[in-house]
Design an enzyme around this catalytic site. Structure first.
Site, short mmCIF file in Angstrom:
data_model
loop_
_atom_site.label_atom_id
_atom_site.label_comp_id
_atom_site.label_asym_id
_atom_site.label_seq_id
_atom_site.Cartn_x
_atom_site.Cartn_y
_atom_site.Cartn_z
N GLY A 39 35.86 42.07 35.21
CA GLY A 39 35.25 42.75 36.36
C GLY A 39 34.33 43.87 35.89
N HIS A 40 34.85 44.70 34.96
CA HIS A 40 34.00 45.77 34.41
C HIS A 40 32.79 45.19 33.69
CE1 HIS A 40 38.09 47.83 34.27
NE2 HIS A 40 37.39 48.64 35.03
N GLN A 156 36.96 52.34 48.29
CA GLN A 156 36.32 53.27 47.35
C GLN A 156 34.80 53.11 47.41
OE1 GLN A 156 37.69 54.26 43.19
NE2 GLN A 156 36.21 52.70 42.64
N ARG A 190 45.67 46.70 36.41
CA ARG A 190 47.09 46.74 36.79
C ARG A 190 47.77 45.38 36.66
NH1 ARG A 190 45.10 51.01 39.98
NH2 ARG A 190 46.43 52.86 39.78
#
Ligand code: PAF
Length: 288
Positions: A39-40, A156, A190
């Site tokens: 994802g990053h 976010q 996570r």
């Protein structure tokens, strides 16, 4: 200049570097808490395409963890992160310690009044002010032209977009799609907490969202009915597998302002948060 990434730990050093680049280069910034995953990487790759200089920050921000959320347990692997950044052509990694960001006497916080109330803000009431406070500092230090966030943290993203607008940052925000494992689970640092069995259980998040999406495609518009269907899908998984799954929330909201809606329309966000054992996972889809 030799090849990056240069690891910068001090705020004045980062600001001096930025000052030089700012004169004639476009800066792209990817804020992270490290333990980088695909994802990053997708965010970094977008930043690399659009900008002359790419900065990634790695900072496990204590202000966005509540006392009951174990920050020390948060996964870290700076060596691997540096390697990934090198492979992706990142120029600078900003890697401050907590004392550098929040020295003794630090007392300012930045918070939004409305967008932080619902969804994750309900069960994590101090989380988002931690996020917006650290991002205010990071934006001031790095002065990016472009910033990159994942849709996985949908609330976010909406909050940061509003903050950029409210505080007149000359920054363009890019929100990129969720990257998923082959089994549909949204990439998250996570996920590292999950056992193999829990990983299997976690598939129900995406599956329940997909079910809702299919029903919407077939004409269902009623949000209460859709929420119930998602609820039962998750509860079924719980019953069948003894997985110790606890639903935190299932919400259907307008993706622009995060207000709950009664009927699905364009730009609807379906967001869920679920505990699998001790691990809280979130996922969402946007109905365009
Ligand atoms: O999404 C995250 O990883 C964090 O909330 C962020 C944006 C890096 C702020 O600490």
């Amino acid at each position: 200049m030799d090849k990056g990434p240069h690891l910068i730990k001090k705020i004045p050093d980062m600001m001096n570097i930025v000052k030089v680049h700012k004169q004639n280069q476009i800066i792209g910034f990817v804020p992270t808490m490290g333990f980088l995953h695909k994802g990053h990487i997708s965010l970094i790759q977008s930043a690399r395409k659009d900008n002359d200089i790419v900065v990634v920050s790695i900072f496990v921000n204590p202000k966005q963890f509540a006392p009951n959320e174990d920050i020390d347990r948060y996964p870290r692997n700076i060596k691997r992160d540096i390697e990934i950044c090198r492979e992706q052509g990142v120029d600078y990694i900003f890697y401050p310690c907590a004392e550098e960001m929040y020295p003794n006497g630090f007392q300012t916080s930045v918070s939004l009044s409305e967008l932080t109330k619902g969804l994750c803000g309900k069960s994590r009431p101090t989380h988002f002010s931690g996020v917006t406070t650290v991002l205010t500092k990071l934006f001031n230090i790095i002065q990016p032209d472009n910033v990159y966030f994942g849709q996985k943290d949908a609330q976010q993203a909406v909050i940061v977009k509003q903050m950029i607008k409210d505080l007149n940052y000359p920054i363009t925000m890019h929100i990129l799609p969720i990257i998923r494992e082959d089994n549909g689970i949204a990439m998250s640092s996570r996920n590292k907490y999950l056992s193999a069995g829990q990983m299997k259980n976690a598939e129900v998040l995406n599956k329940s969202l997909k079910l809702a999406e299919t029903l919407i495609k077939q004409g269902e518009r009623n949000c209460n009915r859709l929420k119930k269907i998602i609820y039962h899908k998750i509860e079924n998984e719980n019953r069948n597998s003894n997985a110790n799954i606890k639903i935190d929330y299932i919400e259907i909201v307008n993706f622009d302002n995060l207000q709950p809606i009664e009927n699905v329309r364009t730009n609807t966000l379906i967001a869920i948060a679920v505990f699998i054992g001790q691990t809280r996972l979130i996922d969402n889809i946007v109905i365009k």
